[in-house]
Design an enzyme around this catalytic site. Structure first.
Site, PDB file in Angstrom:
ATOM      1  N   TYR A 103       2.644   2.610   3.671  1.00  0.00           N
ATOM      2  CA  TYR A 103       3.363   1.340   3.837  1.00  0.00           C
ATOM      3  C   TYR A 103       2.836   0.394   4.923  1.00  0.00           C
ATOM      4  CZ  TYR A 103       6.922   3.548   0.830  1.00  0.00           C
ATOM      5  OH  TYR A 103       7.587   4.176  -0.196  1.00  0.00           O
TER       6      TYR A 103
ATOM      7  N   ASN B  61       0.847  -1.184   0.000  1.00  0.00           N
ATOM      8  CA  ASN B  61       0.000   0.000   0.000  1.00  0.00           C
ATOM      9  C   ASN B  61       0.884   1.236   0.000  1.00  0.00           C
ATOM     10  OD1 ASN B  61      -1.812   2.178   1.386  1.00  0.00           O
ATOM     11  ND2 ASN B  61      -3.179   0.522   0.809  1.00  0.00           N
TER      12      ASN B  61
ATOM     13  N   CYS C 243       3.636 -11.908  11.215  1.00  0.00           N
ATOM     14  CA  CYS C 243       3.219 -13.199  10.632  1.00  0.00           C
ATOM     15  C   CYS C 243       3.511 -14.348  11.591  1.00  0.00           C
ATOM     16  CB  CYS C 243       3.912 -13.427   9.292  1.00  0.00           C
ATOM     17  SG  CYS C 243       3.255 -12.347   8.003  1.00  0.00           S
TER      18      CYS C 243
ATOM     19  N   CYS D 132       8.020 -12.300   8.933  1.00  0.00           N
ATOM     20  CA  CYS D 132       8.160 -11.162   9.850  1.00  0.00           C
ATOM     21  C   CYS D 132       7.520 -11.491  11.199  1.00  0.00           C
ATOM     22  CB  CYS D 132       7.537  -9.909   9.232  1.00  0.00           C
ATOM     23  SG  CYS D 132       5.737  -9.845   9.389  1.00  0.00           S
TER      24      CYS D 132
ATOM     25  N   GLU E  90       2.158 -14.454   3.834  1.00  0.00           N
ATOM     26  CA  GLU E  90       1.762 -15.495   4.798  1.00  0.00           C
ATOM     27  C   GLU E  90       0.380 -15.206   5.397  1.00  0.00           C
ATOM     28  OE1 GLU E  90       4.605 -13.867   4.492  1.00  0.00           O
ATOM     29  OE2 GLU E  90       6.205 -14.801   5.660  1.00  0.00           O
TER      30      GLU E  90
END
Ligand code: THU
Length: 134
Positions: A51, A48, A92, A89, A58
């Site tokens: 950000y 996006n 996730c 990350c 995931e």
């Protein structure tokens, strides 16, 4: 998990990667999650212009599975860069912990990957019991 199953899941992640919307990072990622009953759901990263509103591959994959009513998972495969293993990350990892995804396959290619348990990647996670201890 058998090597053929791992490869199959990596191929599904690679397929999902093709849908990546990543004009800002130019880092396409694909993921594929395998459910307990053998269904596979793919997801790509979706960025996006603001950000932080971006979504990782995931969570996109797990979200599709959850939308379809799935709650129990066997593994998730991730593929991003060709030069290194793409590691999930922190956000996730928290989502993987929520659904107890036991095995995380971080791929560099279909043949070159690393396997991690959830516990290795996300030890001492905040869990539901934590909520009861106020
Ligand atoms: N990304 C993922 O989709 N999964 C990962 O495991 C690592 C990072 C995305 C987020 C962002 O769109 C781009 O990769 C660069 O961080």
């Amino acid at each position: 998990m058998r090597a053929e199953e791992i490869r199959f899941l990596l191929e599904k992640a690679e397929e999902a990667r093709k849908g990546s919307y990543s004009p800002y990072s130019r880092y396409p990622v694909g993921a594929a999650v395998l459910t307990e009953d053998g269904r596979v759901f793919g997801g790509c990263n979706m960025e996006n212009v603001s950000y932080p509103a971006s979504l990782c591959a995931e969570r996109n994959a797990i979200g599709s599975a959850v939308t379809a009513g799935e709650r129990a998972f066997r593994a998730i495969a991730i593929i991003g860069s060709r030069d290194d293993y793409t590691m999930p990350c922190g956000i996730c990892r928290q989502v993987m912990a929520e659904f107890h995804v036991p095995l995380i396959i971080c791929g560099k290619s279909m043949e070159d990957y690393r396997l991690f348990t959830l516990d290795e990647l996300f030890p001492s996670a905040f869990q539901e019991e934590g909520l009861k201890k106020q």
